[in-house]
Write a protein that holds these residues in place. Structure first.
Motif, PDB file in Angstrom:
ATOM      1  N   ILE A 159     -23.616 -15.951  62.062  1.00 52.96           N
ATOM      2  CA  ILE A 159     -23.042 -15.613  60.836  1.00 52.96           C
ATOM      3  C   ILE A 159     -23.631 -14.616  59.957  1.00 52.96           C
ATOM      4  O   ILE A 159     -23.187 -13.717  59.165  1.00 52.96           O
ATOM      5  CB  ILE A 159     -22.549 -16.829  60.145  1.00 52.96           C
TER       6      ILE A 159
ATOM      7  N   SER B  53     -17.500 -17.383  63.396  1.00 50.78           N
ATOM      8  CA  SER B  53     -16.949 -18.065  62.234  1.00 50.78           C
ATOM      9  C   SER B  53     -15.313 -17.880  62.332  1.00 50.78           C
ATOM     10  O   SER B  53     -14.777 -17.254  63.065  1.00 50.78           O
ATOM     11  CB  SER B  53     -17.742 -17.663  61.026  1.00 50.78           C
ATOM     12  N   ASN B  54     -14.683 -18.511  61.387  1.00 56.14           N
ATOM     13  CA  ASN B  54     -13.348 -18.406  61.358  1.00 56.14           C
ATOM     14  C   ASN B  54     -12.962 -17.130  60.925  1.00 56.14           C
ATOM     15  O   ASN B  54     -13.878 -16.207  60.180  1.00 56.14           O
ATOM     16  CB  ASN B  54     -12.665 -19.579  60.462  1.00 56.14           C
TER      17      ASN B  54
ATOM     18  N   ARG C 210     -11.119 -15.426  58.600  1.00 55.26           N
ATOM     19  CA  ARG C 210     -11.071 -14.589  57.298  1.00 55.26           C
ATOM     20  C   ARG C 210     -12.629 -14.803  56.713  1.00 55.26           C
ATOM     21  O   ARG C 210     -12.846 -13.732  56.262  1.00 55.26           O
ATOM     22  CB  ARG C 210     -10.077 -15.455  56.435  1.00 55.26           C
ATOM     23  N   ASP C 211     -13.232 -15.774  56.845  1.00 50.46           N
ATOM     24  CA  ASP C 211     -14.813 -15.897  56.477  1.00 50.46           C
ATOM     25  C   ASP C 211     -15.538 -14.669  57.214  1.00 50.46           C
ATOM     26  O   ASP C 211     -16.310 -14.039  56.596  1.00 50.46           O
ATOM     27  CB  ASP C 211     -15.354 -17.090  56.774  1.00 50.46           C
TER      28      ASP C 211
ATOM     29  N   GLY D  75     -14.670 -11.543  55.424  1.00 53.52           N
ATOM     30  CA  GLY D  75     -15.132 -11.416  54.169  1.00 53.52           C
ATOM     31  C   GLY D  75     -16.551 -10.901  54.269  1.00 53.52           C
ATOM     32  O   GLY D  75     -17.076 -10.023  53.616  1.00 53.52           O
ATOM     33  N   LEU D  76     -17.268 -11.432  55.368  1.00 53.02           N
ATOM     34  CA  LEU D  76     -18.776 -11.089  55.429  1.00 53.02           C
ATOM     35  C   LEU D  76     -18.911  -9.742  55.945  1.00 53.02           C
ATOM     36  O   LEU D  76     -19.801  -8.780  55.540  1.00 53.02           O
ATOM     37  CB  LEU D  76     -19.473 -11.977  56.557  1.00 53.02           C
TER      38      LEU D  76
ATOM     39  N   ASN E 146      -8.949 -10.511  50.640  1.00 50.47           N
ATOM     40  CA  ASN E 146      -9.227 -11.573  51.471  1.00 50.47           C
ATOM     41  C   ASN E 146      -9.682 -12.857  50.984  1.00 50.47           C
ATOM     42  O   ASN E 146      -9.069 -13.959  51.248  1.00 50.47           O
ATOM     43  CB  ASN E 146     -10.363 -10.896  52.408  1.00 50.47           C
ATOM     44  N   LEU E 147     -10.429 -12.814  49.870  1.00 53.73           N
ATOM     45  CA  LEU E 147     -10.969 -14.078  48.969  1.00 53.73           C
ATOM     46  C   LEU E 147      -9.558 -14.645  48.619  1.00 53.73           C
ATOM     47  O   LEU E 147      -9.350 -16.134  48.723  1.00 53.73           O
ATOM     48  CB  LEU E 147     -11.538 -13.746  47.925  1.00 53.73           C
TER      49      LEU E 147
ATOM     50  N   THR F 216      -7.985 -16.412  51.301  1.00 53.51           N
ATOM     51  CA  THR F 216      -8.830 -17.553  52.098  1.00 53.51           C
ATOM     52  C   THR F 216      -8.423 -18.897  50.966  1.00 53.51           C
ATOM     53  O   THR F 216      -8.537 -19.872  51.491  1.00 53.51           O
ATOM     54  CB  THR F 216     -10.145 -17.015  52.157  1.00 53.51           C
ATOM     55  N   ARG F 217      -8.760 -18.482  49.834  1.00 51.17           N
ATOM     56  CA  ARG F 217      -8.936 -19.631  48.896  1.00 51.17           C
ATOM     57  C   ARG F 217      -7.358 -20.302  48.519  1.00 51.17           C
ATOM     58  O   ARG F 217      -7.074 -21.593  48.480  1.00 51.17           O
ATOM     59  CB  ARG F 217      -9.306 -19.102  47.521  1.00 51.17           C
TER      60      ARG F 217
ATOM     61  N   SER G 173      -5.556  -9.790  56.106  1.00 46.64           N
ATOM     62  CA  SER G 173      -6.153 -10.915  55.831  1.00 46.64           C
ATOM     63  C   SER G 173      -5.255 -12.129  56.274  1.00 46.64           C
ATOM     64  O   SER G 173      -5.552 -13.157  57.141  1.00 46.64           O
ATOM     65  CB  SER G 173      -6.868 -11.291  54.771  1.00 46.64           C
TER      66      SER G 173
END
Length: 782
Positions: free
Chosen positions: A96, A222-223, A225-226, A229-230, A647-648, A651-652, A710
């Motif tokens: 990750i 990782s999933n 969307r995370d 984001g990375l 994307n945030l 995700t949220r 996303s």
């Protein structure tokens, strides 16, 4: 012999070696050409030429057929299997963390290749996006096979070192043969240029392929969307890294050291082929640090490679990309009457604008360069001079090496800025505005239809400058006319300025027989001074002929160097070559055994649309804020930040927002098109409010597109690396389609993007990917 199925990286190495071998045969052919056309040659030059021919042929044969050796193939196969075994032992947390670093590596590698190739061969600057499209191809193909083929990142540094070595040979060890790759030779039959473009395109794709493959593998740790984001954080860091290196004018050896260092420290540190990577890294840095031109002081400004050399009289001469760019002259008053005839003509050129405005109180000089125009203004009595120069490195050279030290004079205000941005924010009125010969484009010679975006010479840009003149103020534009169409454009724009008197056009013989000065005065006409003694010629009547309105550059169609709105044959041939090469690259690396999965087509069209809107946003922000490297880098960062915020939010909120986002996207694109086609109708309120409105309208479509992307990648049935592969291939296609702006203008990109996003929406609907209601993120039935 290992077959292709057992050794998937075999095809990649084969493609790379064949392309590299072809460039080496080209090197040998250029050496032979140099010997054949030489009028006289001594024994040493003959021996060197024969050696180059033999070296090119020997290395070409080695790379074209040497890869067939079984030991070499076995090592290539081992690179994949050993890395995979080591990768399997890594913890999920390590994988990750690596997403950020490897994504940063991929974007930094892309940006470094783009900058370095353009500095080595300026032809890459005129064929915009070609290197970027090659990187998209390699990264996209790598993402596509991330889970199907062994990854061999140990191949990257050896391929990079070999590529840089061969390009360096072609650039610096071919003597006069280098001119074969000059843009001045370019026509639809200039095979060397197309050969260089095509081979470099494939080689860059090969270098990026293992990096894309590794990025794709890491995204699965990782999933979705995370991981995305990375991925965006890594991209932002990649842009920031090159931004810092550009800020300090660092040379390519530092660019590649940063790129290779990330590869060695964070990718190959536990690989059994680390020694190969270290050796390749050392060779790469040695090639880049080698003093290929010890007689020249090389500066990598944020815009170009500058080489400071000396003229016969010891004064500075500046080259850009190996071609003449600027010269410094000493025309101090104590030198008057002691110059050569050639220098006397040059003095007359620089002093010519001051025949129309004696001892001006305030002067603006656009493209002040190394300081000749500024020194002239000071000598002829200017009380204040605003010197506008976009390239800080050129201004630095002028400050340090101009013998008259014009930039040190307290009457001079040096502004490192884009001319459009300077005039838009200026609060002064000028007696005289002088456009110097901003770029020495004599190297372009017969290449008439070239894509060079320039907002300085658009109708709107010149009008902004003219408005800042005092009553009876004078505006003069000097230009090296590579064809008369450029003169007709300037003449038409200046003649049609509201409040301008009759235009005067004069051949001033600076550097080239067709260098012409165009002069207009606010409120009255200008007359030709007695310049016959120095050979100047009045050509006003010639350039007063009618010229088609459609070919006049505007802020929407800023292609000043193109004779007319057209699809030039040269670009069509090059784009055709790229499409054919992309087809064969995909066929050899990914293969066409599996049918296209319709459920991933939305990602393809999202990539195409995103590329077009991003191009328009960066172009328009450059127009509003200034087309400086700083603004362009900030615009790219803003695009990535908008995608990250989108994307945030998805995700949220844990909601599928694709349906409402499509509505917002279509509306924002239509608003953006309206703004792009009617700037004047939107001009209300103070300039700051207009700027904020423009930034919002230009970037909000990218925010909505980011929400859609996303939302779609979060579905359980979507493989994230495959989605990225489709998206990057779509971006490649969008990059090709972006060349439609050469005919229709930049506003048309909104309509193209609207079509691509509509296709993405249609295929999302067919796949049952979203509903128009904001729903929770549970997979829908296919």
């Amino acid at each position: 012999m290992i077959n292709t199925f057992d050794n998937p990286n075999r095809s990649l190495v084969r493609i790379f070696c064949l392309s590299l071998g072809a460039l080496l045969f080209c090197y040998a052919a250029i050496a032979a050409y140099g010997l054949a056309v030489a009028e006289s040659i001594n024994t040493t030059e003959l021996s060197a030429g024969v050696f180059r021919i033999g070296l090119g042929i020997a290395l070409g044969v080695l790379f074209c057929w040497g890869w067939l050796a079984e030991p070499f193939e076995r090592q290539v196969g081992l690179m994949g299997t050993t890395f995979e075994s080591g990768y399997a032992s890594l913890s999920t947390k390590t994988k990750i963390r690596s997403i950020v670093l490897v994504t940063m590596l991929s974007l930094l590698l892309e940006l470094v290749l783009i900058r370095w190739l353009a500095s080595a061969f300026p032809v890459f600057s005129f064929y915009k996006n070609f290197t970027m499209l090659a990187c998209f191809l390699g990264l996209g193909a790598g993402y596509a096979v991330a889970e199907r083929q062994p990854c061999a990142p140990a191949l990257v540094l050896p391929m990079l070192a070999l590529f840089v070595g061969v390009i360096t040979l072609l650039r610096y060890d071919t003597g006069p043969g280098y001119d074969i790759f000059s843009i001045g030779w370019l026509s639809m039959f200039d095979l060397p240029v197309y050969f260089l473009l095509g081979a470099s395109f494939i080689l860059c794709a090969c270098i990026c392929y293992p990096v894309g493959q590794l990025c794709g593998k890491l995204l699965h740790s990782s999933n979705s969307r995370d991981a995305y984001g990375l991925n965006l954080i890594g991209s932002i860091l990649g842009v920031a890294a090159l931004f810092v290196m550009s800020l300090y004018w660092l040379p390519p050896v530092i660019w590649f050291a940063a790129t290779g260092g990330i590869m060695l420290l964070f990718v190959l540190s536990r690989d059994e082929f680390l020694s190969v990577g270290i050796a390749s890294f050392c060779v790469l840095l040695a090639i880049l640090a080698w003093p290929v031109q010890p007689e020249a002081h090389r500066i990598y400004s944020p815009y170009q490679l500058l080489e400071r050399t000396a003229k016969a009289d010891g004064l500075m001469r500046i080259l850009s990309g190996g071609s003449y760019y600027q010269k410094v002259y000493n025309f101090a008053d104590n030198k008057r009457g002691h110059e050569s005839d050639a220098d006397r003509n040059v003095r007359a050129y620089y002093e010519f604008p001051y025949n129309f405005r004696k001892a001006p109180e305030r002067v603006a000089i656009v493209g002040s360069g190394s300081g000749n125009d500024v020194a002239t203004a000071l000598r002829l009595g200017a009380a204040h001079v605003d010197a506008i120069e976009i390239d800080p490195a050129i201004a630095f050279l002028g400050t340090k090496y101009h013998p008259e030290r014009p930039y040190d004079d307290p009457r001079v205000n040096l502004s490192i800025n884009d001319a459009r941005n300077f005039f838009r924010t200026a609060d002064q009125k000028y007696d005289l505005i002088v456009y110097g010969v901003l770029d020495s484009h004599t190297a372009l010679s017969h290449a008439s239809n070239l894509r060079v975006d320039s907002y300085v010479y658009t109708r709107e840009g010149i009008a902004e400058a003219f408005k800042l003149l005092k009553p009876d103020g004078v505006l003069t534009i000097s230009f090296t006319l590579i064809n008369d169409a450029l003169g007709f454009k300037l003449s038409k724009i200046l003649r049609e300025l509201p409040g301008a008197g009759k235009l005067l056009a004069v051949r001033v013989l600076y550097d080239y027989s067709k260098t012409t000065a165009f002069i207009v005065k606010k409120g009255s006409s200008v007359t030709m001074p007695d310049a016959t003694a120095i050979g100047f010629t009045d050509v006003s009547d010639y350039f007063s002929q009618p010229y088609p309105e459609s070919a006049v550059p505007t802020d929407d169609w800023p292609f000043f160097y193109m004779v007319e709105r057209a699809y030039p044959f040269t670009y069509m041939i090059a784009l055709g070559i790229i499409l054919v090469l992309s087809y064969f690259f995909v066929r050899k690396t990914i293969g066409f055994s599996d049918p296209i999965d319709r459920s991933y087509l939305p990602f393809f069209f999202l990539g195409s649309g995103f590329m077009l809107v991003e191009t328009k946003a960066i172009t328009e922000l450059g127009l509003h804020l200034g087309g400086t490297w700083f603004v362009i880098a900030a615009a790219i960062m803003l695009v990535l930040i908008m995608a990250f915020l989108a994307n945030l939010i998805v995700t949220r909120t844990a909601r599928n927002l694709a349906g409402p986002a499509y509505v917002g996207l279509f509306i924002s694109l239509l608003v953006g098109y309206g703004l792009a086609t009617s700037h004047s109708d939107w001009a209300f309120g103070p300039p700051v409010m207009q700027l904020m409105l423009s930034c919002f309208v230009l970037t909000i479509p990218l925010f909505f597109a980011g929400i859609i992307f996303s939302s779609l990648i979060g579905e359980a049935k979507i493989n994230i690396s495959t989605a990225f592969a489709y998206n990057l291939m779509g971006a490649l296609f969008g990059g090709v389609m972006e060349y439609n702006s050469m005919y229709f203008g930049f506003a048309f990109l909104y309509l193209l993007a609207l079509g691509f996003y509509a296709l993405a929406w249609a295929f999302s609907r067919k796949s049952g990917r979203f509903s128009w209601k904001v729903a929770s993120l549970t997979p829908t039935a296919p």
